[in-house]
Design a protein around this motif. Structure first.
Motif, PDB file in Angstrom:
ATOM      1  N   LEU A  66       0.829  -1.203   0.000  1.00 51.22           N
ATOM      2  CA  LEU A  66       0.000   0.000   0.000  1.00 51.22           C
ATOM      3  C   LEU A  66       0.865   1.255   0.000  1.00 51.22           C
ATOM      4  O   LEU A  66       0.590   2.211  -0.737  1.00 51.22           O
ATOM      5  CB  LEU A  66      -0.928  -0.005   1.217  1.00 51.22           C
ATOM      6  CG  LEU A  66      -1.807   1.240   1.403  1.00 51.22           C
ATOM      7  CD1 LEU A  66      -2.736   1.407   0.208  1.00 51.22           C
ATOM      8  CD2 LEU A  66      -2.614   1.136   2.693  1.00 51.22           C
ATOM      9  N   ASP A  67       1.913   1.266   0.829  1.00 53.02           N
ATOM     10  CA  ASP A  67       2.803   2.428   0.861  1.00 53.02           C
ATOM     11  C   ASP A  67       3.431   2.667  -0.513  1.00 53.02           C
ATOM     12  O   ASP A  67       3.527   3.812  -0.976  1.00 53.02           O
ATOM     13  CB  ASP A  67       3.907   2.213   1.907  1.00 53.02           C
ATOM     14  CG  ASP A  67       3.382   2.292   3.325  1.00 53.02           C
ATOM     15  OD1 ASP A  67       2.283   2.855   3.515  1.00 53.02           O
ATOM     16  OD2 ASP A  67       4.067   1.804   4.248  1.00 53.02           O
ATOM     17  N   GLY A  68       3.840   1.581  -1.167  1.00 51.80           N
ATOM     18  CA  GLY A  68       4.439   1.729  -2.483  1.00 51.80           C
ATOM     19  C   GLY A  68       3.451   2.248  -3.517  1.00 51.80           C
ATOM     20  O   GLY A  68       3.789   3.119  -4.330  1.00 51.80           O
ATOM     21  N   MET A  69       2.232   1.729  -3.487  1.00 52.01           N
ATOM     22  CA  MET A  69       1.227   2.176  -4.462  1.00 52.01           C
ATOM     23  C   MET A  69       0.814   3.626  -4.208  1.00 52.01           C
ATOM     24  O   MET A  69       0.592   4.384  -5.164  1.00 52.01           O
ATOM     25  CB  MET A  69       0.007   1.255  -4.401  1.00 52.01           C
ATOM     26  CG  MET A  69       0.261  -0.137  -4.936  1.00 52.01           C
ATOM     27  SD  MET A  69      -1.260  -1.119  -5.156  1.00 52.01           S
ATOM     28  CE  MET A  69      -1.892  -1.125  -3.474  1.00 52.01           C
ATOM     29  N   VAL A  70       0.690   3.999  -2.933  1.00 53.67           N
ATOM     30  CA  VAL A  70       0.324   5.387  -2.620  1.00 53.67           C
ATOM     31  C   VAL A  70       1.411   6.344  -3.096  1.00 53.67           C
ATOM     32  O   VAL A  70       1.134   7.400  -3.676  1.00 53.67           O
ATOM     33  CB  VAL A  70       0.067   5.539  -1.109  1.00 53.67           C
ATOM     34  CG1 VAL A  70      -0.037   7.010  -0.727  1.00 53.67           C
ATOM     35  CG2 VAL A  70      -1.209   4.807  -0.716  1.00 53.67           C
ATOM     36  N   ALA A  71       2.673   5.976  -2.844  1.00 53.25           N
ATOM     37  CA  ALA A  71       3.778   6.829  -3.288  1.00 53.25           C
ATOM     38  C   ALA A  71       3.784   6.964  -4.812  1.00 53.25           C
ATOM     39  O   ALA A  71       3.971   8.066  -5.348  1.00 53.25           O
ATOM     40  CB  ALA A  71       5.102   6.255  -2.790  1.00 53.25           C
ATOM     41  N   GLN A  72       3.567   5.831  -5.509  1.00 54.44           N
ATOM     42  CA  GLN A  72       3.530   5.866  -6.965  1.00 54.44           C
ATOM     43  C   GLN A  72       2.344   6.687  -7.460  1.00 54.44           C
ATOM     44  O   GLN A  72       2.463   7.458  -8.434  1.00 54.44           O
ATOM     45  CB  GLN A  72       3.454   4.436  -7.515  1.00 54.44           C
ATOM     46  CG  GLN A  72       3.380   4.357  -9.041  1.00 54.44           C
ATOM     47  CD  GLN A  72       4.609   4.945  -9.705  1.00 54.44           C
ATOM     48  OE1 GLN A  72       5.733   4.754  -9.226  1.00 54.44           O
ATOM     49  NE2 GLN A  72       4.408   5.665 -10.809  1.00 54.44           N
ATOM     50  N   ALA A  73       1.193   6.545  -6.817  1.00 56.93           N
ATOM     51  CA  ALA A  73       0.006   7.302  -7.221  1.00 56.93           C
ATOM     52  C   ALA A  73       0.223   8.792  -7.031  1.00 56.93           C
ATOM     53  O   ALA A  73      -0.212   9.610  -7.865  1.00 56.93           O
ATOM     54  CB  ALA A  73      -1.199   6.831  -6.421  1.00 56.93           C
TER      55      ALA A  73
END
Length: 212
Positions: A66-73
């Protein structure tokens, strides 16, 4: 398998969890408790700990994802821009069979550049309708930034998938080990019954008369 062994296995399943865990750590001094019973309790303790570790592991992976996807988003959102486009033609011919279709539209981005293209619209959209459109830095239509709730759902499904796989592996190992212990218990009961049955039935006290 002797009936006594089956009965013992069913009675074992009704032993309270706390007592089984107490037995697993070696604190049950019941003289009727056999080594195989302690092995079963240790198996229960191992499976309980393993399942808790599966929960912790899958949760950690889900949060990391989730942290990775939020950062990418958030990085992607910095290159997305919402503009207002105006349809130049009616929606495509497939509008009768789908709630969403496409139509030619015009918009300005950057503000000094006038652009046209085919964009997704609702079925039945008429010419001259103003619609919201997401574009990238070059002004081309692009996917909108992903909502945090959608990212949370994706990460949650990923965590559930990891838990399903690891939990299934633990449960399979438990089933294999339990079968081995059940076979060991059955053999133990058969051996004990061979020792006890002559005394219990009185055959060992009968005079030699040719009976078997």
């Amino acid at each position: 398998m002797p009936a006594a062994s089956v009965s013992h296995r069913h009675s074992y399943s009704r032993i309270p969890l706390a007592r089984q865990l107490w037995r697993a750590v070696g604190h049950d001094r019941n003289p009727l408790c056999r080594p195989v019973d302690r092995a079963r309790s240790r198996l229960l303790l191992t499976v309980t700990v393993a399942m808790l570790l599966c929960v912790a592991f899958s949760t950690l992976l889900a949060l990391t994802r989730l942290d990775g996807m939020v950062a990418q988003a958030h990085r992607t959102a910095q290159h997305r821009h919402q503009v207002t486009a105006t349809t130049l033609a009616a929606a495509g011919s497939d509008s009768l069979t789908s709630a969403a279709t496409s139509a030619k539209a015009a918009w300005d981005y950057p503000p000094t550049d006038h652009r046209t293209g085919v964009v997704p619209v609702l079925a039945g959209t008429a010419p001259g309708v103003r619609i919201s459109l997401w574009v990238d830095d070059s002004g081309k239509p692009a996917a909108p930034p992903q909502a945090d709730r959608r990212l949370e759902t994706t990460a949650g499904m990923y965590g559930l998938g990891v838990f399903a796989v690891t939990g299934a592996a633990v449960w399979t190992g438990r089933a294999v080990r339990r079968r081995v212990l059940d076979r060991r218990a059955a053999c133990g009961w058969e051996h004990d019954w061979q020792q006890v049955e002559p005394l219990w039935s009185g055959r060992s006290r009968r005079p030699e008369n040719g009976e078997h």
